[in-house]
Design a protein around this motif. Structure first.
Motif, PDB file in Angstrom:
ATOM      1  N   GLU A 152       0.836  -1.207   0.000  1.00 20.22           N
ATOM      2  CA  GLU A 152       0.000   0.000   0.000  1.00 20.22           C
ATOM      3  C   GLU A 152       0.871   1.258   0.000  1.00 20.22           C
ATOM      4  O   GLU A 152       0.394   2.348  -0.289  1.00 20.22           O
ATOM      5  N   TRP A 153       2.122   1.090   0.352  1.00 16.23           N
ATOM      6  CA  TRP A 153       3.058   2.219   0.397  1.00 16.23           C
ATOM      7  C   TRP A 153       4.152   2.005  -0.631  1.00 16.23           C
ATOM      8  O   TRP A 153       4.700   0.913  -0.739  1.00 16.23           O
ATOM      9  N   ASN A 193       4.492  -4.536   3.193  1.00 19.88           N
ATOM     10  CA  ASN A 193       3.545  -3.482   2.831  1.00 19.88           C
ATOM     11  C   ASN A 193       4.223  -2.214   2.306  1.00 19.88           C
ATOM     12  O   ASN A 193       3.619  -1.145   2.277  1.00 19.88           O
ATOM     13  N   PRO A 231       0.079   1.379  -5.303  1.00 25.88           N
ATOM     14  CA  PRO A 231       0.081   1.765  -3.879  1.00 25.88           C
ATOM     15  C   PRO A 231      -1.038   2.765  -3.591  1.00 25.88           C
ATOM     16  O   PRO A 231      -1.521   3.443  -4.492  1.00 25.88           O
ATOM     17  N   ARG A 232      -1.369   2.847  -2.314  1.00 26.71           N
ATOM     18  CA  ARG A 232      -2.337   3.873  -1.908  1.00 26.71           C
ATOM     19  C   ARG A 232      -1.670   5.239  -1.856  1.00 26.71           C
ATOM     20  O   ARG A 232      -2.324   6.261  -2.006  1.00 26.71           O
ATOM     21  N   HIS A 297      -2.773   7.798   3.272  1.00 25.29           N
ATOM     22  CA  HIS A 297      -2.896   6.344   3.158  1.00 25.29           C
ATOM     23  C   HIS A 297      -4.167   5.840   3.839  1.00 25.29           C
ATOM     24  O   HIS A 297      -4.938   5.062   3.276  1.00 25.29           O
ATOM     25  N   GLY A 301      -7.571   4.129   2.252  1.00 29.90           N
ATOM     26  CA  GLY A 301      -8.056   2.811   2.669  1.00 29.90           C
ATOM     27  C   GLY A 301      -9.514   2.857   3.067  1.00 29.90           C
ATOM     28  O   GLY A 301     -10.293   1.956   2.746  1.00 29.90           O
TER      29      GLY A 301
END
Ligand code: URA
Length: 304
Positions: A152-153, A193, A231-232, A297, A301
């Protein structure tokens, strides 16, 4: 020790800064979001996220205001009460660092189209065998990037240095240790992650600055990595990576504190860990940046 305390300790400012109670920060203490720029003709060109959308997404960035100073008042006070950034403060749409995209139908356009269609194995092979610029003659090996491919990062640095060139992994030197500690303070770890990559996959000799032609050859590879990871949030480390990715010549001090976008993904800019090792006073600002990135982030989500 909670995450914030841990982070402050990592940054060497635990004894100088204390958290203050959340009291409802004044409006001007919230980091500004960039206003929407004019539409850019190049679909790949980055843009700041429209202000209204981001303001709704990241309306409550109070972490920054929560850090109050004991020893160095002016540093953070200036940082958190900076007036909202105006579009005029941004650099030109197509700046010097990254040339405009290739001419349609050119060999470079074909190369970029091929890269844009690659899966991970093909992309890895393309990077490992890349001879698109002169850096292939001086590198020991390419440095593809490391981490969770569904992270996500995503963290993006400038280019491999000497250690990275030897080991084939980004951020393995002293700066990498600081980076790992910063990730840890956010509850993240290399490979868990997070995906870490650089704008350039090969070391510029003597760690000189990357040249625009080198960036132009390498950026499609990074763009594909980002597209595959999805990624977010992208945290961009340092002036060079920020200016390359965002196609601007705006100084890093002005790029910080605003949520930008690359290919529709939110981008937060912070200082390069190697710079932070030398510049104590900007470590508190890096903390602000990571708080902003975490907020972005988390909001992304919540939306997903
Ligand atoms: N600096 C960077 O920007 N990237 C690395 O991988 C190492 C140092």
């Amino acid at each position: 020790m909670n995450r914030r305390a841990q982070f402050l300790e990592v940054l060497g400012i635990a004894t100088e800064w204390v958290p203050r109670a959340r009291t409802g920060a004044p409006a001007e203490a919230v980091p500004a979001m960039a206003a929407a720029p004019a539409a850019m003709p190049d679909a790949r060109a980055p843009a700041a996220i429209p202000a209204a959308a981001v303001a709704a997404e990241v309306a409550e960035i109070t972490e920054v205001a929560e850090i109050t100073e004991v020893a160095e008042v002016t540093e953070v006070t200036e940082a958190v009460s900076a007036p909202p950034m105006q579009p005029a403060a941004r650099g030109p749409a197509v700046p010097a660092l990254v040339p405009a995209g290739p001419a349609p139908g050119s060999a470079q356009a074909d190369r970029e189209a091929a890269i844009a269609a690659m899966d991970w194995p093909a992309l890895e092979a393309a990077v490992a065998g890349c001879t698109a610029c002169g850096l292939c003659q001086t590198r020991t090996q390419t440095v593809f990037g490391v981490g969770d491919r569904q992270a996500e990062w995503m963290l993006v640095g400038e280019a491999p240095g000497e250690n990275e060139d030897l080991q084939g992994e980004p951020f393995v030197g002293q700066a990498g240790k600081l980076l790992d500690n910063m990730l840890g303070a956010l509850g993240l770890a290399r490979g868990r992650n997070v995906f870490i990559a650089n704008v350039l996959k090969c070391r510029p000799p003597g760690n000189r600055n990357p040249e625009p032609a080198e960036v132009a050859q390498c950026e499609p590879l990074l763009r594909r990595q980002i597209a595959l990871v999805k990624p977010r949030v992208i945290v961009v480390l340092g002036r060079f990576a920020a200016q390359s990715l965002l196609r601007t010549t705006t100084p890093i001090g002005k790029l910080r504190g605003t949520v930008h976008a690359y290919e529709g993904i939110p981008v937060v800019v912070t200082y390069h860990p190697a710079y932070l090792l030398r510049t104590l006073t900007d470590k508190a600002r890096a903390w602000e940046d990571l708080c902003l990135a975490r907020e972005v982030h988390d909001r992304a989500g919540a939306r997903a």
